[in-house]
Design a protein around this motif. Structure first.
Motif, mmCIF file in Angstrom:
data_model
loop_
_atom_site.group_PDB
_atom_site.id
_atom_site.type_symbol
_atom_site.label_atom_id
_atom_site.label_comp_id
_atom_site.label_asym_id
_atom_site.label_seq_id
_atom_site.Cartn_x
_atom_site.Cartn_y
_atom_site.Cartn_z
ATOM 1 N N ASP A 41 1.097 -1.556 -0.049
ATOM 2 C CA ASP A 41 0.012 0.419 -0.126
ATOM 3 C C ASP A 41 0.975 1.475 0.012
ATOM 4 O O ASP A 41 1.229 2.045 0.689
ATOM 5 C CB ASP A 41 -1.198 -0.039 1.433
ATOM 6 C CG ASP A 41 -1.583 1.279 1.191
ATOM 7 O OD1 ASP A 41 -2.258 1.590 0.592
ATOM 8 O OD2 ASP A 41 -2.634 0.819 2.178
ATOM 9 N N GLY A 42 1.512 1.685 -0.711
ATOM 10 C CA GLY A 42 2.977 2.763 -1.211
ATOM 11 C C GLY A 42 3.937 2.037 -0.588
ATOM 12 O O GLY A 42 4.114 3.980 -0.019
ATOM 13 N N THR A 44 7.417 2.845 1.415
ATOM 14 C CA THR A 44 8.012 3.935 0.693
ATOM 15 C C THR A 44 9.274 3.053 1.612
ATOM 16 O O THR A 44 10.904 3.391 1.359
ATOM 17 C CB THR A 44 8.794 5.101 1.701
ATOM 18 O OG1 THR A 44 8.992 5.118 3.305
ATOM 19 C CG2 THR A 44 7.223 6.269 1.137
ATOM 20 N N TRP A 48 9.007 -3.665 -1.594
ATOM 21 C CA TRP A 48 8.123 -4.089 -2.621
ATOM 22 C C TRP A 48 9.991 -4.649 -3.225
ATOM 23 O O TRP A 48 9.287 -5.899 -3.947
ATOM 24 C CB TRP A 48 7.900 -2.939 -3.492
ATOM 25 C CG TRP A 48 7.448 -3.910 -5.077
ATOM 26 C CD1 TRP A 48 8.149 -2.916 -6.720
ATOM 27 C CD2 TRP A 48 6.383 -4.568 -5.029
ATOM 28 N NE1 TRP A 48 7.455 -4.022 -7.142
ATOM 29 C CE2 TRP A 48 6.669 -4.464 -6.884
ATOM 30 C CE3 TRP A 48 5.495 -4.514 -4.864
ATOM 31 C CZ2 TRP A 48 5.544 -5.128 -7.424
ATOM 32 C CZ3 TRP A 48 4.355 -5.886 -5.195
ATOM 33 C CH2 TRP A 48 4.802 -5.670 -7.054
ATOM 34 N N LYS A 65 1.582 -3.574 -6.222
ATOM 35 C CA LYS A 65 2.539 -2.631 -5.644
ATOM 36 C C LYS A 65 1.222 -1.369 -6.041
ATOM 37 O O LYS A 65 0.816 -0.817 -7.733
ATOM 38 C CB LYS A 65 3.400 -2.436 -6.330
ATOM 39 C CG LYS A 65 4.024 -1.493 -5.042
ATOM 40 C CD LYS A 65 5.048 -0.573 -6.119
ATOM 41 C CE LYS A 65 5.765 0.639 -5.862
ATOM 42 N NZ LYS A 65 5.998 0.776 -3.801
ATOM 43 N N PHE A 66 0.468 -0.594 -5.006
ATOM 44 C CA PHE A 66 -0.264 0.822 -5.166
ATOM 45 C C PHE A 66 1.186 2.084 -5.300
ATOM 46 O O PHE A 66 2.371 1.947 -4.995
ATOM 47 C CB PHE A 66 -1.309 1.198 -4.314
ATOM 48 C CG PHE A 66 -2.145 0.192 -3.981
ATOM 49 C CD1 PHE A 66 -2.666 -0.732 -4.687
ATOM 50 C CD2 PHE A 66 -2.935 0.445 -2.266
ATOM 51 C CE1 PHE A 66 -3.104 -1.529 -4.894
ATOM 52 C CE2 PHE A 66 -3.967 0.062 -2.277
ATOM 53 C CZ PHE A 66 -4.720 -1.434 -3.090
ATOM 54 N N GLN A 67 0.875 3.173 -6.331
ATOM 55 C CA GLN A 67 1.680 4.354 -6.339
ATOM 56 C C GLN A 67 1.976 5.266 -5.224
ATOM 57 O O GLN A 67 3.044 5.755 -5.276
ATOM 58 C CB GLN A 67 0.882 4.926 -7.921
ATOM 59 C CG GLN A 67 1.815 6.354 -8.060
ATOM 60 C CD GLN A 67 3.053 5.847 -9.149
ATOM 61 O OE1 GLN A 67 3.076 4.595 -9.802
ATOM 62 N NE2 GLN A 67 4.042 6.310 -9.328
ATOM 63 N N ARG A 68 0.486 4.943 -4.254
ATOM 64 C CA ARG A 68 1.045 5.736 -3.037
ATOM 65 C C ARG A 68 0.109 4.817 -2.185
ATOM 66 O O ARG A 68 -0.987 3.971 -2.697
ATOM 67 C CB ARG A 68 0.333 7.602 -3.154
ATOM 68 C CG ARG A 68 -0.981 7.540 -3.794
ATOM 69 C CD ARG A 68 -1.379 8.851 -3.513
ATOM 70 N NE ARG A 68 -2.709 9.123 -4.067
ATOM 71 C CZ ARG A 68 -3.704 9.202 -3.278
ATOM 72 N NH1 ARG A 68 -3.436 8.825 -1.989
ATOM 73 N NH2 ARG A 68 -5.457 9.483 -4.113
ATOM 74 N N ASN A 69 -0.572 5.715 -1.069
ATOM 75 C CA ASN A 69 -0.663 5.300 -0.033
ATOM 76 C C ASN A 69 -1.980 5.673 0.078
ATOM 77 O O ASN A 69 -2.655 6.530 0.010
ATOM 78 C CB ASN A 69 -0.125 5.275 1.522
ATOM 79 C CG ASN A 69 -0.754 5.033 2.612
ATOM 80 O OD1 ASN A 69 -1.857 5.673 3.056
ATOM 81 N ND2 ASN A 69 -0.931 3.754 2.769
#
Length: 319
Positions: A41-42, A44, A48, A65-69
């Motif tokens: 969920d995004g 950092t 991943w 994988k989400f682009q952001r949270n």
């Protein structure tokens, strides 16, 4: 395939290898066919990268994988859409949920006939003031409001029949109320199992006290949707008619009182100078607006696609 394990996560790089090893150990021991779906969920951190490495060495591991949270609800929704197992197990990635619970959860679904089973962390290793007491209050309110008799709505360790997760829409912050969503869709065989709660080994929690505030707001939302989501006129129309009639009769009383005073030659102020007249008038306007809100809600429901009005659980004897 017997089991799909869906794991939403945010910045849990340290826990992932250990969690993967623990899950695969349990699966091999009980000879389950399975897949593991990690939903990033995004993150950092290196989460991943670790998921990618695991997927490269083991084809039973899949990653999203989400682009952001976007939030846990959206992560679960994405995982549910891809899950192919007969039974879907959800758990958190922080090692506080024990994969050793999976075999019994699986048996409760497949052998005992439950639609879903929710974990209950009866003994917790969390702060009493920060989590335990607010959690007990939250769960009490959820039980009273929803009618679903669970002790731990927010436990991440749950098991579902596949048909359940394919027929519910987990959006917003509704992951706390998946049992209620399931009940609203007609899946009433909801069980509970006491599960072992592990103390957090790595990192820090991603949820603060705000989750309880948002949780109570979501509880009100889901209560409203479950009660009146398909019949808004029953609520807004009833309130509107009641409010309008109160204002109407109040206005009538003011008018009749004015006429009676004029009839007996008693001094009377202008109706427009009576503050109660404006209160009654505003009440009538509010009643009209409530009625129109219910009417518009019904129009919206009627103009929506009818494909989701009902869901067929099974068919027999049809070609």
């Amino acid at each position: 395939m017997n089991i799909s394990v869906v794991i939403p996560l945010l910045n849990e790089a340290e826990s992932l290898p250990e969690l993967y090893d623990w899950i695969t150990k349990v699966m091999y021991k009980y000879q389950f066919t399975y897949e593991i779906l990690f939903v990033d969920d995004g993150s950092t951190d290196a989460s991943w990268s670790i998921i990618t490495d695991l997927a490269n060495k083991d084809n039973k591991v899949k990653g999203i994988k989400f682009q952001r949270n976007f939030g846990k609800s959206q992560a679960l929704h994405a995982g549910f859409a891809q899950a192919a197992g007969e039974v879907i197990i959800t758990m958190d990635a922080d090692l506080q949920d024990s994969p050793d619970e999976i075999p019994e959860l699986y048996n409760m679904i497949t052998k005992e006939g439950f639609d879903m089973v929710s974990g209950w962390k009866k003994k917790r290793y969390d702060s009493i003031l920060a989590k335990n007491i607010p959690s007990k209050l939250f769960n009490w309110a959820a039980r009273k409001t929803s009618g679903v008799q669970l002790n731990d709505f927010n436990c991440g360790l749950k098991a579902y029949r596949q048909i359940v997760i394919k027929n519910i829409d987990v959006s917003g912050e509704m992951h706390r109320y998946i049992p209620v969503l399931a009940k609203n869709e007609g899946f009433i065989r909801i069980g509970e199992k006491i599960v072992q709660h592990q103390a957090r080994k790595y990192g820090t929690t991603k949820f603060g006290m705000s989750r309880f505030i948002y949780g109570f707001l979501d509880l009100i939302t889901i209560w409203f949707l479950s009660k009146f989501g398909k019949r808004p006129m029953h609520l807004f129309g009833s309130l509107g008619v009641l409010t309008f009639m109160i204002g109407f009769f109040a206005t009538a009383v003011i008018g009749i009182s004015k006429l009676y005073k004029l009839y007996i030659n008693k001094p009377a102020i202008l109706v427009t100078q009576d503050p109660w007249f404006y209160i009654a008038l505003v009440t009538m306007i509010i009643g009209t607006q409530l009625f129109l809100a219910g009417f518009l809600g019904e129009l919206i429901l009627k103009t929506k696609s009818n494909t989701n009005r009902y869901k067929i659980a099974e068919q027999s004897g049809l070609n």
